[in-house]
Scaffold this active site. Structure first.
Site, short mmCIF file in Angstrom:
data_model
loop_
_atom_site.label_atom_id
_atom_site.label_comp_id
_atom_site.label_asym_id
_atom_site.label_seq_id
_atom_site.Cartn_x
_atom_site.Cartn_y
_atom_site.Cartn_z
CG LEU A 33 -37.91 3.58 43.22
CD1 LEU A 33 -37.34 4.97 43.06
CD2 LEU A 33 -39.09 3.37 42.29
N GLY A 34 -35.13 -0.17 43.44
CA GLY A 34 -34.09 -1.07 42.94
C GLY A 34 -33.03 -1.28 43.99
CB ALA A 37 -23.10 -4.85 44.77
CG ASN A 38 -21.86 -0.63 45.70
OD1 ASN A 38 -21.17 -1.26 46.49
ND2 ASN A 38 -21.54 -0.47 44.43
CG ASP A 147 -22.42 0.04 35.95
OD1 ASP A 147 -22.38 -0.73 34.97
OD2 ASP A 147 -22.88 -0.29 37.05
#
Lengths: 323, 246
Positions: A33-34, A37-38, A147
């Site tokens: 899905l995505g 960086a983490n 964010d």
């Protein structure tokens, strides 16, 4: 080491079954899905149906996000983020390591910008008002989303409702923002600190609205405040919200509800102006005239009703006479 | 625990060292003294060469820190991210050590059921927010780095913006290498604010050698000197967090 592991986690193949070491629930990977960086988020199939599963090479990331999601679930009656379903470790044989992961509700929806493109710009303001209501609740609980960006906003359901995704940046008020994206960060624009306060999120809301009307991303210039102000003035959709947006950009609003109230006021103010393009004084006279007209119309109806009743009574009377 | 200080060296470079000691050995030396070494490799349009990449990863690994290779444009976001990540990593090491003392020598975070880990993480979060931080920034100004210096400066302002949003105190100092008269040159002494950097940066000239190893050694020595002078002043041992394996 970290680098290759990260790459590996972004490329789990379809059909991989992730099994928890502690709770023994199984999740079959359907698609990516995505990723960021983490870690990476996958759509997966489980006994409970479709779920979203986040894997990461960092225990820290998983744990702090789980902590936030748990808090979210305590905010009753509102869907601030996806609900948390499971937390566990998975022994991945291909890297011979325990991979921490958590499982959350899969929200079927469209990304904010995709939705706007499909359904029209008039949705921007409605979705932003919804977003402000959610933020208000989050802020009341002592958190800041951090964010905030279109990629983390999902429009789901009927009626279309905005949902917040990816709680990686969610920070306790008074602390340093954990994760942010430059374009939506007031620090980057030189317009404030990175200390978490409600105004930090409201700045991002203003930037999302601007970005929704200027799809191509732009870079900051020498005088960022003026640059943003001019861009707002130059756009037909944004212009009417200029005052509100600038207040959000300057960090004047201390609560999401204040910004929401002003946006609503600006929206309706505009409707009035649109109806009558005459100056305000004339407008009131016009309104009065309209009221009078309405009154007159009311009188005519009244008369008609009385006449009709009398006629009916007369007809009845005649009928009675004939019999 | 709360009184401790985190010590970091942040190395910003764009390639391979070509002078003096092995920088990987010097990073290991830093780690031995409780200083974490993080490395950011700055890319040009094209890719970095294999040797440079290996050295960057090697230094960070030996220094117990984090490395990241980025284009100059993404530098701001990366500098703060790498610093925060390394802080969390170190603190988690510290907390893990404490856990071992409580739970027994073989225990680590992963041995706790997921439900119980949350509280540990809150402790790490809390420490990361309140701990004192010292960052010695070491900038490679040789060769092609010269054109990237304005971006580096911007990234450092951004770093102080991020870190000064924390509750805990920060100290920064900036060194460049090669220096005018040696391997390194101090351009900014310990200060809580990197804003003062603007006046010293434009004066830099860049030479041909890239003495990454010697620069790291001198940075460690500078830390050592600071510790010693402090010790003389307050005649007590200053506590700091030591990196431990997770």
């Amino acid at each position: 080491m970290n680098h290759t592991l990260k790459n590996h986690l972004c490329k789990l193949s379809v059909g991989t079954v992730v099994v928890g070491k502690w709770h023994h629930h199984a999740y079959k990977i359907i698609k990516l899905l995505g990723n960021g960086a983490n870690g990476a988020v996958y759509l997966a199939e489980s006994k409970r149906g479709l779920v979203a599963i986040k894997v990461s090479d960092s225990n820290t990331t998983i744990l702090s996000e789980v902590n936030v999601l748990k808090r979210f679930s305590k905010v009753q009656g509102v869907a601030l983020g996806p609900s948390l379903l499971d937390v566990d470790d998975w022994f991945d044989p291909s890297v011979n390591r325990l991979i921490p992961f958590y499982v959350m509700e899969y929200i079927r929806g469209e990304e904010f910008f995709t939705f706007i493109k499909k359904r029209g710009k008039e949705w921007i303001i409605i979705l932003m008002l919804q977003l402000l209501s959610s933020l208000e609740k989050l802020h009341k609980e002592g958190w800041v989303f951090g964010d905030l960006k279109p990629e983390n906003l999902l429009v789901a359901g009927m009626p279309p409702t905005i949902r917040l995704l990816d709680v990686g940046g969610t920070t306790l008020q008074g602390r340093a923002i954990k994760e942010f994206t430059e374009f939506y960060d007031r620090g980057y624009w030189g317009l404030g600190s990175r200390k978490a306060d409600p105004a930090y999120d409201l700045f991002a809301v203003a930037m999302i609205m601007i970005h929704a009307c200027y799809p191509r991303k732009f870079e900051r210039k020498e005088n960022a405040r003026q640059q943003l102000s001019e861009m707002i003035q130059a756009d037909a959709t944004l212009r009417k919200y200029h005052k509100v947006l600038m207040k959000a950009i300057d960090g004047t609003y201390k609560q999401a509800i204040e910004m929401k109230r002003d946006l609503v006021a600006a929206l309706h103010h505009n409707d009035l102006l649109k109806k009558e393009s005459q100056p305000p004084l004339r407008k009131t006279r016009n309104q009065r005239k309209m009221q009078r007209k309405a009154k007159k119309r009311g009188g005519i109806v009244e008369t008609a009703v009385i006449v009709a009743t009398l006629l009916f009574a007369y007809v009845l009377y005649l009928y009675g006479q004939v019999l | 625990m709360r009184k401790g200080t985190l010590r970091q060296i942040l190395l910003i470079t764009d390639g391979c060292s070509n002078h003096g000691e092995d920088p990987i050995a010097m990073a290991a030396l830093a780690k031995e003294q409780g200083i974490t070494v993080n490395v950011i490799g700055v890319l040009d349009q094209d890719t970095i060469d294999e040797n440079g990449l290996r050295e960057i990863e090697g230094i960070a690994m030996a220094g117990g820190g984090v490395s990241q290779v980025v284009y100059a444009k993404q530098l701001s976001q990366t500098v703060q991210m790498v610093t925060r990540k390394a802080m969390t990593q170190t603190l988690q090491g510290v907390v893990n050590k404490e856990l071992k003392q409580i739970l027994g020598s073989n225990a680590s975070l992963e041995d706790l059921p997921p439900e119980k880990r949350g509280e540990v993480m809150e402790v790490v979060d809390e420490l990361g927010e309140t701990v004192e931080l010292e960052v010695l920034i070491l900038i490679d100004t040789s060769g092609s780095m010269k054109t990237k210096l304005p971006t580096v400066k911007e990234a450092l302002f951004d770093l102080s913006l991020s870190l000064n949003a924390r509750i805990g105190d920060n100290q920064f100092s900036v060194f460049v290498f090669p220096g005018k008269h040696g391997n390194t040159e101090k351009v900014l002494d310990w200060t809580p604010n990197l804003e003062s950097l603007s006046s010293v940066f434009p004066k830099l000239t860049s030479g041909g050698l890239t003495p990454t190893g010697p620069a790291l050694r001198e940075a460690v020595a500078f830390y050592f000197e600071k510790k010693r002078s402090l010790r003389g002043l307050i005649s007590g041992d200053e506590s700091y967090f030591e990196e431990s394996s997770m």
